[in-house]
Design an enzyme around this catalytic site. Structure first.
Site, PDB file in Angstrom:
ATOM      1  N   PRO A 178      10.451  32.472   7.530  1.00  0.00           N
ATOM      2  CA  PRO A 178       9.715  32.054   8.444  1.00  0.00           C
ATOM      3  C   PRO A 178       8.015  31.614   8.175  1.00  0.00           C
ATOM      4  O   PRO A 178       7.455  32.385   7.568  1.00  0.00           O
ATOM      5  CB  PRO A 178       9.502  32.901   9.619  1.00  0.00           C
ATOM      6  CG  PRO A 178      11.135  33.786   9.658  1.00  0.00           C
ATOM      7  CD  PRO A 178      11.155  33.792   8.111  1.00  0.00           C
ATOM      8  N   CYS A 179       7.615  30.594   8.969  1.00  0.00           N
ATOM      9  CA  CYS A 179       6.342  30.152   8.055  1.00  0.00           C
ATOM     10  C   CYS A 179       5.116  30.522   9.191  1.00  0.00           C
ATOM     11  O   CYS A 179       4.223  30.436   8.841  1.00  0.00           O
ATOM     12  CB  CYS A 179       6.502  28.605   8.081  1.00  0.00           C
ATOM     13  SG  CYS A 179       6.522  27.747   9.668  1.00  0.00           S
ATOM     14  N   PRO A 180       5.418  30.946  10.513  1.00  0.00           N
ATOM     15  CA  PRO A 180       4.339  31.246  11.332  1.00  0.00           C
ATOM     16  C   PRO A 180       3.501  32.136  10.745  1.00  0.00           C
ATOM     17  O   PRO A 180       2.321  32.025  11.052  1.00  0.00           O
ATOM     18  CB  PRO A 180       4.998  31.993  12.638  1.00  0.00           C
ATOM     19  CG  PRO A 180       6.365  31.405  12.604  1.00  0.00           C
ATOM     20  CD  PRO A 180       6.848  30.998  10.970  1.00  0.00           C
TER      21      PRO A 180
END
Length: 331
Positions: free
Chosen positions: A74-76
């Site tokens: 995940p990039c958040p």
């Protein structure tokens, strides 16, 4: 083996590069359903889709059996659009990826993320990842790549990390960019014209540029549109209204040459902009589908990277055993 597979962009690219999948792991129910729709047990090229949380995944059952461990973690935690909390973000799954790599002991690793992970503020965190992989016997390569350089009709800069066991690393080199970029007009012309819109030809001629990076919104924020104001303006210059996503392509009565009434993208068109085949099936409602599209890793980029990794894997095998060299790797 792949974790955080999303709608299958990376997995599809690696499949095209010649890898077979022992497991494809995804927690989101709609993304997992998309994987099953396209590569379920009743399809011609089935993947073993595991709909589950990677925190609960035991990698020891695959130990020493996997050539490539891949994932779009995940990039958040590193996204410019987010708070950039890095390791302090509960959505950071790099620790789980590293745990699984240690348990599985694959010959190679490929992880992708947003370009934010390459920022100086994350130097320490990035170096911790590299140090952990180095301690596990890997040599690590990382760089930033534009999807547009690999025949994808959008910019989409991505951070890509490749790690290979020390005896394989000498055989690895990054793939060369494509000779030509693909523009939005040629990529979408036939889809814009599918329902008889008379303006499709002129629209395609004017959409002679690479698109801005598509976004799909997170579960907490964002809906079905092409992204923030700057992205919408860029799409407007390409002749596309970006405030929402259409159910279907413009029809025969849709206006032509009206700057105030522009066609919108469909989910299918968004998939093509990401480099998916136009017959890729998307599960869920429009917002869920668009979230999958906007968060995907473009298959052509994954294919290019996968081919480079495969070359390194095959280069280390005995060249006098042709059947061994030709055997597909597994991911």
């Amino acid at each position: 083996m792949e974790i955080c597979a999303g709608a299958g962009g990376q997995a599809l690219g690696l499949e095209r590069a010649g890898f077979t999948h022992d497991a494809v792991v995804e927690i989101d129910k709609w993304a997992a359903e998309t994987l099953r729709l396209n590569r379920g047990s009743d399809t011609s090229h089935p993947w073993n889709v595991l709909e589950m949380d990677v925190h609960n995944l035991d990698g020891t059952q695959w130990r020493d059996q996997i050539d490539l461990f891949a994932g779009g973690v995940p990039c958040p935690p590193f996204s410019i659009a987010g708070k950039q909390l890095g390791a302090d973000d509960e959505r950071d799954l790099f620790p789980q990826a590293l745990r699984l790599i240690e348990e599985i002991n694959p010959r190679a690793v490929m992880l992708e993320n947003v370009k934010g992970l390459a920022q100086k503020r994350f130097d320490n965190y990035r170096n911790q990842i590299i140090e952990r992989l180095t301690a596990l016997g890997y040599r690590v390569f990382w760089d930033l790549f534009q999807a547009a350089d690999y025949a994808v009709p959008q910019l989409r800069p991505r951070f890509i990390l490749v790690a290979l066991k020390n005896d394989l690393a000498m055989h690895f080199s990054w793939p060369e960019p494509s000779a030509h970029q693909v523009h939005v007009g040629p990529a979408l012309h036939h889809l814009m014209a599918a329902r008889g819109w008379p303006g499709a030809d002129e629209w395609a001629r004017n959409a002679a540029a690479v698109a801005p990076t598509l976004v799909g919104g997170s579960k907490k924020h964002g809906g079905a549109d092409v992204g923030p104001t700057r992205a919408k303006e860029a799409w407007k210059k390409l002749g596309v209204k970006g405030t929402s996503i259409a159910e279907e392509a413009p029809g025969p009565d849709f206006p032509v040459d009206d700057p105030d009434i522009l066609p919108r993208l469909t989910v299918q068109m968004g998939g093509v902009i990401q480099g998916f085949p136009e017959d890729w099936k998307w599960a869920g409602g429009k917002t869920a589908q668009w979230r999958q599209v906007g968060n995907a890793f473009p298959p052509p980029v994954a294919e290019a990277m996968g081919l480079a990794v495969k070359q390194a894997l095959l280069s280390s095998r005995p060249t006098n055993l042709n059947e061994e060299v030709q055997a597909p790797a597994s991911a």
